[in-house]
Design an enzyme around this catalytic site. Structure first.
Site, PDB file in Angstrom:
ATOM      1  N   PRO A  95       0.827  -1.199   0.000  1.00  0.00           N
ATOM      2  CA  PRO A  95       0.000   0.000   0.000  1.00  0.00           C
ATOM      3  C   PRO A  95       0.872   1.265   0.000  1.00  0.00           C
ATOM      4  O   PRO A  95       1.874   1.316   0.715  1.00  0.00           O
ATOM      5  CB  PRO A  95      -0.812  -0.095   1.298  1.00  0.00           C
ATOM      6  CG  PRO A  95      -0.499  -1.401   1.914  1.00  0.00           C
ATOM      7  CD  PRO A  95       0.611  -2.066   1.171  1.00  0.00           C
ATOM      8  N   VAL A  96       0.498   2.228  -0.838  1.00  0.00           N
ATOM      9  CA  VAL A  96       1.321   3.440  -1.000  1.00  0.00           C
ATOM     10  C   VAL A  96       1.056   4.417   0.141  1.00  0.00           C
ATOM     11  O   VAL A  96      -0.084   4.594   0.573  1.00  0.00           O
ATOM     12  CB  VAL A  96       0.993   4.108  -2.364  1.00  0.00           C
ATOM     13  CG1 VAL A  96       1.694   5.452  -2.499  1.00  0.00           C
ATOM     14  CG2 VAL A  96       1.409   3.183  -3.494  1.00  0.00           C
ATOM     15  N   GLY A  97       2.116   5.043   0.641  1.00  0.00           N
ATOM     16  CA  GLY A  97       1.964   6.076   1.674  1.00  0.00           C
ATOM     17  C   GLY A  97       1.536   5.515   3.017  1.00  0.00           C
ATOM     18  O   GLY A  97       0.948   6.216   3.833  1.00  0.00           O
ATOM     19  N   GLY A  99       3.687   3.782   5.176  1.00  0.00           N
ATOM     20  CA  GLY A  99       4.793   3.517   6.095  1.00  0.00           C
ATOM     21  C   GLY A  99       5.401   2.138   5.911  1.00  0.00           C
ATOM     22  O   GLY A  99       6.200   1.701   6.731  1.00  0.00           O
ATOM     23  N   LEU A 100       5.028   1.448   4.834  1.00  0.00           N
ATOM     24  CA  LEU A 100       5.605   0.121   4.597  1.00  0.00           C
ATOM     25  C   LEU A 100       6.736   0.159   3.572  1.00  0.00           C
ATOM     26  O   LEU A 100       7.232  -0.874   3.130  1.00  0.00           O
ATOM     27  CB  LEU A 100       4.520  -0.871   4.153  1.00  0.00           C
ATOM     28  CG  LEU A 100       3.447  -1.189   5.197  1.00  0.00           C
ATOM     29  CD1 LEU A 100       2.410  -2.158   4.641  1.00  0.00           C
ATOM     30  CD2 LEU A 100       4.057  -1.772   6.471  1.00  0.00           C
ATOM     31  N   SER A 102       6.837   1.586   0.370  1.00  0.00           N
ATOM     32  CA  SER A 102       6.524   1.312  -1.042  1.00  0.00           C
ATOM     33  C   SER A 102       7.445   2.088  -1.974  1.00  0.00           C
ATOM     34  O   SER A 102       7.905   1.560  -2.991  1.00  0.00           O
ATOM     35  CB  SER A 102       5.067   1.654  -1.346  1.00  0.00           C
ATOM     36  OG  SER A 102       4.848   3.032  -1.160  1.00  0.00           O
ATOM     37  N   SER A 103       7.772   3.336  -1.639  1.00  0.00           N
ATOM     38  CA  SER A 103       8.619   4.116  -2.548  1.00  0.00           C
ATOM     39  C   SER A 103      10.046   3.575  -2.542  1.00  0.00           C
ATOM     40  O   SER A 103      10.686   3.494  -3.591  1.00  0.00           O
ATOM     41  CB  SER A 103       8.589   5.603  -2.190  1.00  0.00           C
ATOM     42  OG  SER A 103       8.977   5.794  -0.858  1.00  0.00           O
ATOM     43  N   ALA A 104      10.540   3.158  -1.377  1.00  0.00           N
ATOM     44  CA  ALA A 104      11.888   2.587  -1.326  1.00  0.00           C
ATOM     45  C   ALA A 104      11.944   1.306  -2.157  1.00  0.00           C
ATOM     46  O   ALA A 104      12.889   1.095  -2.914  1.00  0.00           O
ATOM     47  CB  ALA A 104      12.285   2.284   0.117  1.00  0.00           C
ATOM     48  N   ASP A 146      14.833   2.513   4.934  1.00  0.00           N
ATOM     49  CA  ASP A 146      13.919   1.813   4.016  1.00  0.00           C
ATOM     50  C   ASP A 146      14.663   1.214   2.831  1.00  0.00           C
ATOM     51  O   ASP A 146      14.449   0.057   2.464  1.00  0.00           O
ATOM     52  CB  ASP A 146      12.873   2.780   3.444  1.00  0.00           C
ATOM     53  CG  ASP A 146      11.844   3.214   4.465  1.00  0.00           C
ATOM     54  OD1 ASP A 146      12.134   3.142   5.664  1.00  0.00           O
ATOM     55  OD2 ASP A 146      10.743   3.635   4.047  1.00  0.00           O
TER      56      ASP A 146
HETATM   57  O1  PMV Z   1       6.864   6.303   7.448  1.00  0.00           O
HETATM   58  P1  PMV Z   1       8.133   5.801   6.859  1.00  0.00           P
HETATM   59  O2  PMV Z   1       8.142   4.335   6.619  1.00  0.00           O
HETATM   60  O3  PMV Z   1       8.611   6.595   5.680  1.00  0.00           O
HETATM   61  O4  PMV Z   1       9.246   5.966   8.000  1.00  0.00           O
HETATM   62  C1  PMV Z   1       9.662   7.201   8.469  1.00  0.00           C
HETATM   63  C2  PMV Z   1      10.654   6.920   9.535  1.00  0.00           C
HETATM   64  C3  PMV Z   1      11.250   8.167  10.203  1.00  0.00           C
HETATM   65  O5  PMV Z   1      12.222   7.675  11.110  1.00  0.00           O
HETATM   66  C4  PMV Z   1      10.188   8.917  10.969  1.00  0.00           C
HETATM   67  C5  PMV Z   1      11.898   9.096   9.197  1.00  0.00           C
HETATM   68  C6  PMV Z   1      13.107   8.513   8.505  1.00  0.00           C
HETATM   69  O6  PMV Z   1      13.454   9.037   7.429  1.00  0.00           O
HETATM   70  O7  PMV Z   1      13.729   7.593   9.049  1.00  0.00           O
END
Ligand code: PMV
Length: 309
Positions: A95-97, A99-100, A102-104, A146
């Protein structure tokens, strides 16, 4: 045709604190972004993101203004590996956006595929480092977590303060992510934590304490002590609550997952929306997450990282 794929990730410990050089522990999980390359007759690059129903074409040296943000990662990745004259098709289970990562994952998979197409034999470290550069260019700032985890697979500790990037030897991990369906604004949340830490020394202690929890968590993971891993995930979640990055839905999903039998549960990633991650498996944890308004995604550890095909 060249194809590559790369996995999603969850933070087991240490998000936000990793930005301040503290250690984070993150695991690659079995959802993947896939990339296919085909040559075209000119020097342009066309990207089609099937999962988003979005397409754009640019000159190989063209700029990315106005291009869908997700596609920018793919263009940036293709260009960083010297691509020109390619049709790039991406698809993803992630799922995009949320926190898993997806963009990485799509960035890493694109660099892997495009570099092979260009006849470059990049090491995994080189792929991770190029991918981190692309993430920084597209989103302004990003820790290397990521992109490193998606490239390497497995459980990894990332501690930029000590230039430490290491794979952790662990047994299998059963996890369930709970997706709020809401998107957290990572940049704003990182900035908010930054403002609080400048104002209050006590907040700097919270960040350092998250680093300590990551260190304890790492030890528990290495010794296969799942009960302690769960307890420490709960502690880490409490500290993320203290930093103000939770939302009512995230908090309620975390508590519900624990009641449903998870050994531990916490936000994964920046917070403000996105996902939680619960340690454990089974229908009871999944329904507890669903009852709290989330979509449950059963996950297991991905040990492969980026691969061909
Ligand atoms: O939400 P994500 O998976 O992009 O993680 C962000 C993690 C942070 O530590 C809050 C920021 C970062 O760049 O590490």
């Amino acid at each position: 045709m060249i194809q590559s794929s790369a996995p999603a990730k969850v933070y087991l410990f240490g998000e936000h604190a990793v930005v301040y050089g503290e250690p984070a522990v993150a695991a690659a999980v079995d959802l993947r972004a896939r990339v296919q390359l085909e040559e075209r007759g000119d020097s342009r690059i066309r990207v089609e993101a099937r999962n988003l129903d979005s397409t754009a074409t640019i000159d190989h040296d063209g700029d990315l203004e106005g291009v869908d943000p997700f596609l920018r990662y793919v263009f940036g990745a293709a260009k960083s590996a010297g691509a020109r004259g390619l049709n790039v098709t991406t698809d993803s289970d992630i799922p995009v956006g949320s926190g898993l990562g997806s963009s990485a994952a799509v960035t890493v998979a694109t660099i892997h595929a495009a570099s092979r197409h260009a006849g470059l034999e990049l090491s995994r470290e080189e792929i991770a480092s190029l991918a981190h550069g692309v993430e920084r260019d597209v989103q302004g700032s990003a820790s290397p977590t990521d992109t490193y985890v998606s490239t390497m697979g497995g459980v990894n500790v990332v501690e930029t303060g000590r230039n430490r990037f290491e794979q952790v030897d662990t047994g299998s991990l059963d996890l369930v992510a709970g997706d709020t369906g809401e998107t957290g604004a990572t940049g704003e949340l990182v900035e908010m934590v930054g403002d609080m830490s400048e104002r209050f020394p006590s907040v700097r202690h919270v960040i350092k304490t998250i680093g300590e929890v990551s260190r304890d968590g790492l030890e528990a993971l290495e010794s296969g002590d799942t009960e302690s891993v769960g307890v420490l995930m709960d502690v880490n979640h409490g500290l993320l609550e203290a930093l103000g990055v939770s939302t009512p839905r995230l908090s309620s999903m975390v508590h519900s997952a624990r009641t449903g039998g998870a050994s531990g549960a916490k936000i994964t990633g920046a917070g403000g929306g996105g996902c939680i991650v619960a340690l454990g498996s089974g229908r009871s944890i999944e329904s507890a997450i669903e009852e709290a308004g989330g979509e449950a995604l059963p996950l297991s550890l991905d040990r492969q990282g980026v691969v061909s095909g």
